[in-house]
Design a protein around this motif. Structure first.
Motif, PDB file in Angstrom:
ATOM      1  N   ALA A 266     -29.229  -4.880   7.495  1.00 20.74           N
ATOM      2  CA  ALA A 266     -28.325  -4.356   6.468  1.00 20.74           C
ATOM      3  C   ALA A 266     -27.454  -3.249   7.061  1.00 20.74           C
ATOM      4  CB  ALA A 266     -29.132  -3.817   5.295  1.00 20.74           C
ATOM      5  N   THR A 267     -26.218  -3.214   6.634  1.00 18.99           N
ATOM      6  CA  THR A 267     -25.261  -2.235   7.122  1.00 18.99           C
ATOM      7  C   THR A 267     -25.438  -0.910   6.387  1.00 18.99           C
ATOM      8  OG1 THR A 267     -23.682  -4.004   7.542  1.00 18.99           O
ATOM      9  CG2 THR A 267     -22.792  -1.772   7.422  1.00 18.99           C
ATOM     10  N   PRO A 268     -25.487   0.213   7.131  1.00 16.78           N
ATOM     11  CA  PRO A 268     -25.553   1.508   6.444  1.00 16.78           C
ATOM     12  C   PRO A 268     -24.259   1.769   5.679  1.00 16.78           C
ATOM     13  CG  PRO A 268     -25.620   1.793   8.847  1.00 16.78           C
ATOM     14  CD  PRO A 268     -25.493   0.335   8.563  1.00 16.78           C
ATOM     15  N   GLY A 269     -24.341   2.676   4.730  1.00 14.97           N
ATOM     16  CA  GLY A 269     -23.172   3.041   3.950  1.00 14.97           C
ATOM     17  C   GLY A 269     -22.624   4.389   4.380  1.00 14.97           C
TER      18      GLY A 269
ATOM     19  N   ASN B 164     -29.080  18.309   8.123  1.00 18.38           N
ATOM     20  CA  ASN B 164     -29.945  17.153   8.343  1.00 18.38           C
ATOM     21  C   ASN B 164     -29.264  15.812   8.118  1.00 18.38           C
ATOM     22  OD1 ASN B 164     -32.284  18.803   8.857  1.00 18.38           O
ATOM     23  ND2 ASN B 164     -32.163  19.335   6.692  1.00 18.38           N
ATOM     24  N   ILE B 165     -27.948  15.791   8.205  1.00 18.81           N
ATOM     25  CA  ILE B 165     -27.232  14.529   8.022  1.00 18.81           C
ATOM     26  C   ILE B 165     -26.605  14.078   9.336  1.00 18.81           C
ATOM     27  CG2 ILE B 165     -26.738  15.044   5.597  1.00 18.81           C
ATOM     28  CD1 ILE B 165     -23.782  15.505   6.444  1.00 18.81           C
ATOM     29  N   VAL B 166     -26.281  12.819   9.387  1.00 16.29           N
ATOM     30  CA  VAL B 166     -25.437  12.272  10.447  1.00 16.29           C
ATOM     31  C   VAL B 166     -24.079  12.045   9.790  1.00 16.29           C
ATOM     32  CG1 VAL B 166     -25.028  10.304  11.968  1.00 16.29           C
ATOM     33  CG2 VAL B 166     -27.349  11.215  11.684  1.00 16.29           C
ATOM     34  N   ALA B 167     -23.032  12.599  10.415  1.00 16.22           N
ATOM     35  CA  ALA B 167     -21.705  12.514   9.816  1.00 16.22           C
ATOM     36  C   ALA B 167     -20.674  12.082  10.852  1.00 16.22           C
ATOM     37  CB  ALA B 167     -21.308  13.862   9.206  1.00 16.22           C
ATOM     38  N   VAL B 168     -19.662  11.397  10.365  1.00 10.84           N
ATOM     39  CA  VAL B 168     -18.564  10.935  11.205  1.00 10.84           C
ATOM     40  C   VAL B 168     -17.248  11.300  10.536  1.00 10.84           C
ATOM     41  CG1 VAL B 168     -19.862   9.044  12.257  1.00 10.84           C
ATOM     42  CG2 VAL B 168     -18.563   8.633  10.155  1.00 10.84           C
TER      43      VAL B 168
ATOM     44  N   ASP C  23     -10.867  13.358   7.778  1.00  9.70           N
ATOM     45  CA  ASP C  23     -11.643  12.843   6.654  1.00  9.70           C
ATOM     46  C   ASP C  23     -13.055  12.632   7.169  1.00  9.70           C
ATOM     47  OD1 ASP C  23      -9.480  12.722   4.806  1.00  9.70           O
ATOM     48  OD2 ASP C  23      -8.780  10.922   5.842  1.00  9.70           O
ATOM     49  N   GLY C  24     -14.065  13.189   6.466  1.00 14.17           N
ATOM     50  CA  GLY C  24     -15.444  13.129   6.922  1.00 14.17           C
ATOM     51  C   GLY C  24     -16.346  12.405   5.945  1.00 14.17           C
ATOM     52  N   TRP C  25     -17.351  11.711   6.516  1.00 14.24           N
ATOM     53  CA  TRP C  25     -18.325  10.960   5.734  1.00 14.24           C
ATOM     54  C   TRP C  25     -19.726  11.173   6.255  1.00 14.24           C
ATOM     55  CZ3 TRP C  25     -13.683   8.943   7.325  1.00 14.24           C
ATOM     56  CH2 TRP C  25     -12.813   8.492   6.336  1.00 14.24           C
ATOM     57  N   GLN C  26     -20.679  11.088   5.357  1.00 10.82           N
ATOM     58  CA  GLN C  26     -22.094  11.129   5.687  1.00 10.82           C
ATOM     59  C   GLN C  26     -22.613   9.702   5.792  1.00 10.82           C
ATOM     60  OE1 GLN C  26     -24.426  13.246   2.779  1.00 10.82           O
ATOM     61  NE2 GLN C  26     -26.343  12.375   3.491  1.00 10.82           N
ATOM     62  N   LEU C  27     -23.417   9.430   6.825  1.00 14.65           N
ATOM     63  CA  LEU C  27     -24.029   8.124   6.986  1.00 14.65           C
ATOM     64  C   LEU C  27     -25.215   8.012   6.034  1.00 14.65           C
ATOM     65  CD1 LEU C  27     -24.075   5.520   8.800  1.00 14.65           C
ATOM     66  CD2 LEU C  27     -25.786   6.713  10.171  1.00 14.65           C
TER      67      LEU C  27
END
Length: 158
Positions: A22-25, A133-137, A150-154
């Protein structure tokens, strides 16, 4: 050894036919506009040519945090031997409610001119401690004297 090879071949076939996981969101964190000072080349090193670009201010806004970018940081970007620029930033955010968040980003420029970033946050503020404690891109777009990120949390797959 004779029975080992068929076992390995069987395992390889099982792995090859396994379903794609499954693909992460991604959850939207914020959009940031950051003003920049004049670039200063600090010369060649073992990994390429480093240029320092002062971060002089800006703002960020998203569903869980918003505020300003402090005049405290820089991009210590590197251009490698093949001409690819990679960001290497450290700077400070201050939320509208007064929390301080240190951020580091890094990542290479892409063929379309955008820069793909890895984002790492540090804060001791209880309201924003989850950022540690997040992974962000992020996706960085350059402008004349500014950048937009523009930033997002995995998120885990559902």
């Amino acid at each position: 050894m004779k029975g080992f090879i068929p076992l390995i071949l069987g395992l390889a076939a099982s792995v090859a036919s396994a379903a794609t996981p499954a693909t992460p969101g991604l959850t939207y964190l914020y959009s940031l506009n950051c003003t920049l000072g004049a670039a200063l080349s600090v010369g060649a090193g073992p990994h390429g040519t480093r240029t320092v670009i002062p971060i002089t201010g800006g703002t960020f806004s998203g569903p869980k945090l918003s505020g300003k970018v402090l005049d405290l940081g820089a991009d210590w970007g590197l251009v490698d031997k093949d001409g690819t620029f990679s960001a290497d930033t450290r700077y400070q955010l201050q939320t509208d409610d007064g929390a301080h968040i240190f951020i580091r980003t890094s990542g290479p420029a892409q063929a379309d001119g955008k820069i793909h970033l890895r984002m790492v946050f540090e804060t001791g503020n209880a309201d924003y401690y989850w950022l540690n404690n997040i992974v962000a891109v992020g996706i960085l777009t350059t402008g004349n004297g500014y950048v937009a990120i523009d930033g997002w949390q995995l998120d885990s797959p559902k």
